[in-house]
Design a protein around this motif. Structure first.
Motif, short mmCIF file in Angstrom:
data_model
loop_
_atom_site.label_atom_id
_atom_site.label_comp_id
_atom_site.label_asym_id
_atom_site.label_seq_id
_atom_site.Cartn_x
_atom_site.Cartn_y
_atom_site.Cartn_z
N SER A 246 46.48 68.63 55.37
CA SER A 246 45.67 68.06 54.31
C SER A 246 44.99 66.77 54.77
N PRO A 247 43.67 66.64 54.57
CA PRO A 247 42.99 65.39 54.93
C PRO A 247 43.57 64.17 54.23
N ALA A 248 44.16 64.39 53.05
CA ALA A 248 44.70 63.25 52.30
C ALA A 248 45.81 62.54 53.07
N GLN A 249 46.58 63.28 53.86
CA GLN A 249 47.65 62.65 54.61
C GLN A 249 47.10 61.60 55.58
N ARG A 250 45.96 61.92 56.21
CA ARG A 250 45.34 60.95 57.12
C ARG A 250 44.82 59.75 56.35
N TRP A 251 44.17 60.00 55.20
CA TRP A 251 43.60 58.90 54.45
C TRP A 251 44.67 58.02 53.81
N LEU A 252 45.81 58.60 53.47
CA LEU A 252 46.90 57.79 52.93
C LEU A 252 47.36 56.77 53.97
N GLU A 253 47.31 57.16 55.22
CA GLU A 253 47.75 56.25 56.29
C GLU A 253 46.76 55.11 56.51
N THR A 254 45.51 55.27 56.04
CA THR A 254 44.50 54.24 56.27
C THR A 254 44.25 53.38 55.03
N ARG A 255 45.10 53.47 54.05
CA ARG A 255 44.94 52.65 52.84
C ARG A 255 44.97 51.16 53.20
N ARG A 256 44.36 50.35 52.31
CA ARG A 256 44.36 48.89 52.50
C ARG A 256 44.96 48.24 51.25
N PRO A 257 46.27 48.19 51.17
CA PRO A 257 46.93 47.69 49.95
C PRO A 257 46.52 46.28 49.56
N GLU A 258 46.08 45.47 50.54
CA GLU A 258 45.70 44.10 50.19
C GLU A 258 44.48 44.05 49.26
N LEU A 259 43.75 45.16 49.17
CA LEU A 259 42.59 45.20 48.28
C LEU A 259 42.91 45.69 46.88
N TYR A 260 44.15 46.15 46.67
CA TYR A 260 44.45 46.87 45.43
C TYR A 260 45.31 46.10 44.45
#
Length: 296
Positions: A246-260
């Protein structure tokens, strides 16, 4: 963040209509369905929210009526389900109105496991049900062969943040029981539209079960099985490789929590934490503002 399960898991959504208050009858039907699921080599059977007590409209019933329907998660109704689970080896999730030891009432979902364990999820989003208390934690646990399961009941599924937290806690399968409030309830249509998006955004399988319909969705948002007509069981074999692909697994790894931070602490009022679109670079200077209110 997520380790792939070691083997496929065969799951079933069993979306039968449970009459309100007919608890013994509902329990007997659940047990019969578990026994049938065992014959079809199901590893996890997902029943609707409130399937033991029957669909309850918490906006119309008084507290005394709700309390009369409630039972302990260690009571006879859940015990009958747990006995069937241990006898057949089929894990099963069932919903009820829970009466807690302190007298509080919860809309709860209990997943009974073949080893005798019971995982209890108390519904987080209980808006419009004045006599039902809200749960205060997410329910994520390991089932078998590396499958990590999350439970979101009813309105818990309406908020995108809840499914995202489930994924961040490592879930590869989201169990989404629901109970229709009345014949005109639009929540079912909402669930049909949004659950594929939840699966796609978070790279997990979703098993949805209501008292009139159900579906199984893969991590790419494809509905792989759904109820058409009649009193039937919806089943599918979940391939763990689809989670990894799933592409989502890759994008989950690139999250930027400091923005959220606003997701956790912000509100819909006040100034948004974004750059103004009309800001220019020529002659611009950094400016910060503070708004101070003096108590009168």
């Amino acid at each position: 963040m997520f380790s792939l399960p070691a083997a496929p898991l065969r799951v079933a959504s069993i979306p039968f209509a449970a009459p309100c208050g007919e608890i013994e009858q509902n329990v007997a039907r659940v047990v019969a369905w578990i026994e049938r699921a065992a014959r079809e080599r199901i590893g996890l059977a997902v029943f609707p929210e409130a399937c033991l007590t029957g669909s309850v409209d918490g906006r119309r019933l008084g507290r005394a009526q709700m309390k009369a329907l409630a039972t302990s998660v260690d009571g006879g109704s859940v015990q009958a389900v747990a006995d069937a689970v241990e006898r057949t080896g089929v894990a099963a999730g069932v919903g009820l109105i829970e009466r807690a030891p302190d007298g509080g009432l919860y809309s709860s979902y209990v997943v009974c496991l073949p080893d005798g364990e019971r995982r209890v999820h108390r519904k987080l989003q209980t808006d419009g049900q004045p006599h039902i208390a809200s749960g205060d934690r997410f329910t994520v646990f390991d089932l078998q062969r590396g499958w990590r399961i999350a439970v979101l009941a009813g309105g818990d599924n309406y908020l995108v943040e809840n499914a995202r937290i489930a994924a961040l806690l490592g879930a590869g399968l989201l169990v989404s029981p629901h109970a229709r409030a009345d014949a005109t309830d639009e929540a079912n249509a909402w669930m049909r539209r949004t659950l594929p998006a939840r699966a796609l955004d978070n790279g997990l399988f979703v098993v949805y079960s209501d008292d009139g319909e159900g579906a199984i969705v893969d991590p790419s948002g494809h509905v792989v099985a759904q109820r058409a007509t009649g009193d039937e069981m919806i089943s599918a074999e979940l391939d763990p490789a689809l989670v990894g692909a799933s592409p989502a697994q890759r994008w989950l790894e690139t999250r930027r929590p400091e923005l959220y931070a606003r997701l956790a602490h912000g509100s819909r009022t006040g100034s948004p934490s974004v750059e103004p679109r009309n800001a220019g670079c020529r002659g611009a200077i950094a400016v910060s503002f503070a708004i101070v209110r003096r108590d009168r």
